[in-house]
Design an enzyme around this catalytic site. Structure first.
Site, PDB file in Angstrom:
ATOM      1  N   SER A 181       0.834  -1.214   0.000  1.00 11.17           N
ATOM      2  CA  SER A 181       0.000   0.000   0.000  1.00 11.17           C
ATOM      3  C   SER A 181       0.867   1.263   0.000  1.00 11.17           C
ATOM      4  O   SER A 181       0.344   2.372   0.102  1.00 11.17           O
ATOM      5  CB  SER A 181      -0.919   0.011   1.221  1.00 11.17           C
ATOM      6  N   THR A 187     -38.830  27.928 -10.243  1.00 14.04           N
ATOM      7  CA  THR A 187     -39.067  26.601  -9.664  1.00 14.04           C
ATOM      8  C   THR A 187     -39.373  25.724 -10.860  1.00 14.04           C
ATOM      9  O   THR A 187     -39.951  26.187 -11.855  1.00 14.04           O
ATOM     10  CB  THR A 187     -40.258  26.586  -8.669  1.00 14.04           C
ATOM     11  N   HIS A 188     -39.006  24.476 -10.792  1.00  9.71           N
ATOM     12  CA  HIS A 188     -39.139  23.554 -11.943  1.00  9.71           C
ATOM     13  C   HIS A 188     -38.442  24.126 -13.179  1.00  9.71           C
ATOM     14  O   HIS A 188     -38.806  23.808 -14.296  1.00  9.71           O
ATOM     15  CB  HIS A 188     -40.602  23.274 -12.294  1.00  9.71           C
ATOM     16  N   SER A 231     -13.389  26.390 -27.874  1.00 12.55           N
ATOM     17  CA  SER A 231     -13.638  25.185 -28.663  1.00 12.55           C
ATOM     18  C   SER A 231     -12.616  25.122 -29.789  1.00 12.55           C
ATOM     19  O   SER A 231     -12.245  26.147 -30.359  1.00 12.55           O
ATOM     20  CB  SER A 231     -15.050  25.244 -29.244  1.00 12.55           C
ATOM     21  N   LYS A 280     -16.970  30.071 -29.255  1.00 11.53           N
ATOM     22  CA  LYS A 280     -17.286  29.484 -27.949  1.00 11.53           C
ATOM     23  C   LYS A 280     -16.454  30.021 -26.785  1.00 11.53           C
ATOM     24  O   LYS A 280     -15.258  30.283 -26.912  1.00 11.53           O
ATOM     25  CB  LYS A 280     -17.118  27.954 -28.003  1.00 11.53           C
ATOM     26  N   GLU A 325     -18.401  22.670 -15.312  1.00  9.56           N
ATOM     27  CA  GLU A 325     -18.824  21.340 -15.760  1.00  9.56           C
ATOM     28  C   GLU A 325     -17.977  20.254 -15.110  1.00  9.56           C
ATOM     29  O   GLU A 325     -18.469  19.199 -14.728  1.00  9.56           O
ATOM     30  CB  GLU A 325     -18.730  21.262 -17.284  1.00  9.56           C
ATOM     31  N   TYR A 370      -9.840  -6.657  12.647  1.00  9.57           N
ATOM     32  CA  TYR A 370      -9.105  -6.164  11.479  1.00  9.57           C
ATOM     33  C   TYR A 370      -9.111  -7.165  10.327  1.00  9.57           C
ATOM     34  O   TYR A 370      -8.944  -8.371  10.538  1.00  9.57           O
ATOM     35  CB  TYR A 370      -7.650  -5.835  11.851  1.00  9.57           C
ATOM     36  N   LYS A 388      -8.361   3.672   1.984  1.00  9.19           N
ATOM     37  CA  LYS A 388      -7.632   4.932   1.836  1.00  9.19           C
ATOM     38  C   LYS A 388      -7.740   5.601   0.456  1.00  9.19           C
ATOM     39  O   LYS A 388      -7.986   6.808   0.405  1.00  9.19           O
ATOM     40  CB  LYS A 388      -6.164   4.730   2.243  1.00  9.19           C
TER      41      LYS A 388
HETATM   42  N1  ARG Z   1      -1.615  -1.384   5.353  1.00 11.15           N
HETATM   43  C1  ARG Z   1      -2.628  -1.865   6.250  1.00 11.15           C
HETATM   44  C2  ARG Z   1      -3.864  -0.977   6.170  1.00 11.15           C
HETATM   45  O1  ARG Z   1      -3.812  -0.001   5.485  1.00 11.15           O
HETATM   46  C3  ARG Z   1      -2.139  -1.882   7.652  1.00 11.15           C
HETATM   47  C4  ARG Z   1      -1.293  -3.069   7.892  1.00 11.15           C
HETATM   48  C5  ARG Z   1      -1.979  -4.114   8.637  1.00 11.15           C
HETATM   49  N2  ARG Z   1      -1.483  -5.326   8.118  1.00 11.15           N
HETATM   50  C6  ARG Z   1      -1.592  -6.487   8.755  1.00 11.15           C
HETATM   51  N3  ARG Z   1      -1.096  -7.494   8.147  1.00 11.15           N
HETATM   52  N4  ARG Z   1      -2.192  -6.600   9.881  1.00 11.15           N
HETATM   53  O2  ARG Z   1      -4.868  -1.246   6.766  1.00 11.15           O
END
Ligand code: ARG
Length: 462
Positions: A24, A156-157, A278, A284, A291, A318, A326
């Site tokens: 990651s 409106t509308h 354009s 244009k 947009e 976990y 992320k």
């Molecule tokens: N990179 C992982 C995350 O973003 C965290 C690491 C946890 N990894 C693990 N083998 N317990 O959640």
């Protein structure tokens, strides 16, 4: 390739594809600063609690601070072969201070570490977003104040409805943005709970001091359940939900401005520096920024969906799937920040086409409700008044006439209560000023709101 934090138990090297697929570092590297700050607090706590020698703790803090400096100065080289940002910083610390770095992961797991990093990141980003939203509100307020006497036909509308002050319309944006800001701050208050110390998911037998770490990192509280601490990402979903709602507001504002900038509306002109042309049609001048704002909002809704779907089938505690929370989080925050930033600049480059707008205010359809209310004030029921004005409007449209041209006799055909003084209210200024109800579009009301927002926004430091 950096050394795996768990490599010794493995009898073989991991496959290169495994490394690539599980890594990651390409995206969680943006958490580097928070990873270091979290580790500094953790290292201090380990020393204070005598879990590790004070000298090792001090050495780690020194090493981590030096990594922070490298990060700040852009000198830190991310190891793209690292499994994640945690391994990367750990390795970097080993390089800086040697073996003492091996003690850093005492009473900690990457599971609670990543929860901490993301929470710290979101807290900071919500502060940034709060500032940007306030800036946008200020830019809108400035435009509203500068044009506080401009009346526009309201819709409106998307059909002509009634006259309103342009400032009233713009203040509506500010109200919505304020709720968006408060939603983000609410989300921040709820996530302000420190998860480190949950370790893998069950806590630790070592005598850690979680409250100390929370205080060091500026968290209000510590999480009360170690499984919950590493398991949930509702705080990401909440932030994304708040961003999604904010982005819907931004998209609708963009849509209003796109419409207003068309030749058909001609309510506004956007400065050339914020438009594009354009390649084939030389005439244009396109509002591409608006947009693209409208377009990129779809992505943010997708980011929210993506984390909701990511979470829905996960067993408690976990799971590595959580790593994939992320990219959507980062994408949504980046996109919203970009939009807010460009919107501020755009609002400063909008010219209100006062004459073109004034040319639209002669449409008597805009005043039909005012005539209904004129009759109500003379004791006629709402239903009856609506019927009277309805037949008058219909006849005028059929015969191509204007109410303002009807004689008293003609007016009386619809109702004896209709006197020629009704013509006085067939006027945008009068019409707007009749709306004195709290929160309505009358000048006094709108001026009160303009002043209220000036006060509120000035109070806010951005
Ligand atoms: N990179 C992982 C995350 O973003 C965290 C690491 C946890 N990894 C693990 N083998 N317990 O959640």
């Amino acid at each position: 390739m950096s050394k795996k934090l768990w490599g010794t138990r493995f009898s073989k090297q991991t496959n290169a594809l495994t490394n690539k697929f599980t890594s990651s570092i390409s995206f969680d590297q943006r958490l580097a600063k928070y990873d270091c700050l979290g580790s500094i607090a953790h290292a201090k706590m380990l020393g204070k609690q005598r879990i590790i020698p004070k000298a090792d703790s001090a050495l780690m803090v020194k090493g981590l601070n030096s990594i922070l400096q490298d990060l700040k100065g852009g000198k830190f080289k991310f190891d793209l072969g690292a499994e994640d940002i945690h391994s990367n910083i750990q390795e970097a610390l080993v390089k800086k201070i040697g073996k003492a770095a091996f003690k850093l992961h005492t009473a900690r797991s990457r599971n609670d570490q990543i929860a901490l990093d993301i929470k710290m990141y979101i807290k900071d980003e919500i502060d940034n977003l709060e500032g940007l939203i306030s800036e946008l509100q200020k830019a809108i307020l400035k435009l509203a104040k500068k044009n506080s006497e401009v009346i526009i036909p309201g819709y409106t509308h998307l059909q002509v409805a009634q006259c309103v002050l342009l400032a009233h319309h713009l203040l509506a944006y500010i109200e919505g943005l304020e709720r968006d800001k408060q939603r983000l701050l609410d989300a921040k208050a709820r996530l302000d709970v420190m998860p480190l110390g949950a370790c893998a998911f069950s806590g630790t037998s070592l005598p850690i001091d979680r409250s100390y770490v929370a205080r060091e990192l500026g968290f209000k509280n510590v999480t009360a359940n170690s499984i919950d601490s590493v398991s949930d990402r509702d705080f990401i979903i909440e932030a994304l939900a708040a961003l999604s709602i904010l982005s819907v507001h931004l998209s609708r504002m963009a849509e209003d401005l796109i419409l207003w900038s068309t030749k058909e509306f001609s309510f506004i002109d956007i400065d050339f520096s914020f438009c594009t042309g354009s390649s084939i049609m030389p005439h244009k001048k396109n509002p591409d920024i608006l947009e693209l704002i409208r377009g990129s909002v779809g992505k943010i809704q997708g980011d929210l969906s993506s984390v909701l779907i990511l979470m829905k089938g996960l067993p408690s505690s976990y799971n590595r799937d959580l790593q994939l929370d992320k990219p959507p989080l980062f994408d949504a925050i980046d996109t919203v920040k970009d939009i807010l930033e460009i919107f501020v600049a755009l609002f400063e480059n909008i010219v209100i086409e006062k004459e073109a707008i004034a040319g639209r205010l002669g449409d008597e359809a805009l005043f039909s409700v005012d005539v209904v209310e004129y009759l109500i004030k003379k004791g006629i029921s709402y239903r009856e008044a609506h019927d009277i004005v309805g037949s008058m409007v219909r006849d005028c449209l059929d015969k191509g006439r204007k109410i303002s041209c009807l004689s008293e006799k003609e007016l009386n055909k619809y109702s004896p209560k209709l006197k020629t003084d009704v013509k006085k209210i067939l006027n945008a200024w009068v019409s707007v000023n009749l709306k004195q109800s709290y929160g309505g579009t009358g000048f006094t009301q709108v001026n009160l709101q303009l002043k209220r927002w000036k006060r509120l926004l000035e109070r806010r430091k951005i």
